[in-house]
Design a protein around this motif. Sequence first.
Motif, short mmCIF file in Angstrom:
data_model
loop_
_atom_site.label_atom_id
_atom_site.label_comp_id
_atom_site.label_asym_id
_atom_site.label_seq_id
_atom_site.Cartn_x
_atom_site.Cartn_y
_atom_site.Cartn_z
N SER A 159 5.92 -9.08 -28.60
CA SER A 159 6.29 -8.33 -27.41
C SER A 159 5.19 -7.36 -27.00
CB SER A 159 7.58 -7.54 -27.65
OG SER A 159 8.66 -8.40 -27.93
N ASN A 160 4.86 -7.40 -25.72
CA ASN A 160 3.97 -6.42 -25.07
C ASN A 160 2.51 -6.50 -25.48
OD1 ASN A 160 6.20 -5.16 -23.66
ND2 ASN A 160 6.80 -4.34 -25.65
N ALA A 161 2.10 -7.54 -26.17
CA ALA A 161 0.69 -7.65 -26.55
C ALA A 161 -0.21 -7.65 -25.33
CB ALA A 161 0.46 -8.91 -27.38
N HIS A 162 0.25 -8.21 -24.23
CA HIS A 162 -0.57 -8.34 -23.02
C HIS A 162 -0.81 -7.02 -22.31
CE1 HIS A 162 3.59 -8.48 -21.76
NE2 HIS A 162 3.24 -8.33 -20.49
N ILE A 163 -0.02 -5.98 -22.67
CA ILE A 163 -0.23 -4.67 -22.04
C ILE A 163 -0.60 -3.61 -23.08
CG2 ILE A 163 1.27 -5.10 -20.06
CD1 ILE A 163 3.49 -3.58 -21.52
#
Length: 380
Positions: A159-163
């Motif tokens: 979760s949320n690795a891209h941000i």
Amino acid sequence: MPRILTDERRDLVNAIGEFCRRECGTKERRDELTAHGQEPHNQEIYAKMAELGWLGIAVAEEYGGAGLGMADLCLFLEETAYGRVPISGFATTIISAAAYEKFGTEEQKRTVLGGVVNGRVEAISMSEPGAGSDVAALTCRAERVPGGYLVNGQKTWCSNAHIADHVLLIARTSREDSKHEGLTQFMVPTGVEGLRISGIDTMGGREVNDLYFTDCFLPDDAVVGVPGQAWKQLMTGLNLERMILAAMMLGTARRAFDDTLEYVRQREQFGRPIGSFQALKHRIADMATELECARLLLDDVAAAIDAEPGRVFAREASMAKLKCTELAKHVALEGMQMMGGYGYATEYGMESLLRSTVVSTVYGGTSEIQRDIIGKTYGL
């Protein structure tokens, strides 16, 4: 039953509620902030909360946070979930931050914890295609090389690795007799060479990712804590992860209940509000009672954790996670049923509440895993 809060906590709850109503109080505004539900994290809103000092609520004062405990953190999570503020990055951020605060070097703490307070996002990566509920079966390998480690393998459902600024990676650094040994935590900048982040499309929008490591070099100072001891380190964070998810889903369940209640009070059929019919009235009564039970459980466990912060409340935290996530899913489903076709329509928002609750009984340890943990605490 009224919730008994200190003046400070009541002020916090009221301030969060006012913020949520002002910043994202309408469906039109939430659609604007989330690209119609596809982006569950909005950095603009997140930055505003950082300016108010809320994101550092559980971060130690020496790193710029408020240094408050589990009860305050749960209130924040519950109220922001109730207000439907799009800050999905906060949960993984605070879970990751706690690991750095306990086991990180001073430099790691100042980088990560200072970033959290200032509105940066962090992520944690454990699951793999072949290691979900059985996390210790992971095979992503970090091989020792001169000056550091070379990482190869795939992670998933991150979760949320891209941000995020960093991913707290759990990888295998050695093969031992026990699969729980030989695991190490690493601080991985998301822009590092050899890491590819690929989004996974879900019914909840863009939140989770596959991570592909190909000869990704991490220097020695990327290790978080003691090499080979990641499993023991992870176990110390079980209270936090489960309580975070429980608090978020209690807030979501409350929102689904209130939206349903408002609808059945106003919607008329056969000459009167549908909520006046016994079939619906009794269901409302049951849900209200269950919500009070869940709230009392969450508050009690949070207070116990604050009283003994060094103790792992495996049974109680699992009970809170199990109860609140299952209840949230149930309330959203009941809301959709009582609202009929309007519950299915995107115009009213119940369908989005249902989508956000369904996955809650899966992530952070499935309901089946929570029941298994609870059973083991009774010697079963």
